[in-house]
Design a protein around this motif. Structure first.
Motif, PDB file in Angstrom:
ATOM      1  N   ASP A 180      30.564  36.592  40.967  1.00 37.88           N
ATOM      2  CA  ASP A 180      31.557  35.786  40.262  1.00 37.88           C
ATOM      3  C   ASP A 180      32.984  36.134  40.701  1.00 37.88           C
ATOM      4  N   LYS A 181      33.223  37.393  41.013  1.00 43.49           N
ATOM      5  CA  LYS A 181      34.562  37.821  41.454  1.00 43.49           C
ATOM      6  C   LYS A 181      34.956  37.126  42.757  1.00 43.49           C
ATOM      7  N   ILE A 182      33.988  36.960  43.651  1.00 37.38           N
ATOM      8  CA  ILE A 182      34.276  36.289  44.926  1.00 37.38           C
ATOM      9  C   ILE A 182      34.699  34.851  44.658  1.00 37.38           C
ATOM     10  N   TYR A 183      33.928  34.162  43.827  1.00 40.38           N
ATOM     11  CA  TYR A 183      34.245  32.768  43.523  1.00 40.38           C
ATOM     12  C   TYR A 183      35.610  32.645  42.845  1.00 40.38           C
ATOM     13  N   LYS A 184      35.893  33.525  41.907  1.00 39.12           N
ATOM     14  CA  LYS A 184      37.192  33.489  41.210  1.00 39.12           C
ATOM     15  C   LYS A 184      38.335  33.766  42.182  1.00 39.12           C
TER      16      LYS A 184
END
Length: 83
Positions: A13-17
């Motif tokens: 999720d951190k990558i997408y954010k």
């Protein structure tokens, strides 16, 4: 671009954010395509670098082979031998 296929991927999720923070209008598929293309390019470069030096002996052997072929061994120019 070739034929397109649809695949489901799982990412942190951190990558997408971070992608959305950096470029809120970014097309996720375009980013994944670019990342995979760069990955493939880097792997091809690494594969080529791993081959560095593996042909050195072949080159030396080839030079010796050609040098032997060029020797006339006492024959006249244009004279062929079956031996």
């Amino acid at each position: 671009m070739g034929n397109l296929i649809r695949k489901t991927i799982t990412i942190d999720d951190k990558i997408y954010k971070n992608i959305k923070r950096i470029n809120p209008k970014a097309n996720f598929s375009d980013i994944v395509r670019k990342a995979l293309s760069e990955y493939i390019e880097n792997m091809n470069i690494q594969e080529a670098l791993n081959l560095k030096g593996t042909w050195q002996n072949d080159i030396e052997d080839s030079v010796k082979f050609v040098d032997e072929l060029r020797k006339d061994n006492g024959r006249q120019i244009g004279e062929w031998s079956n031996s």
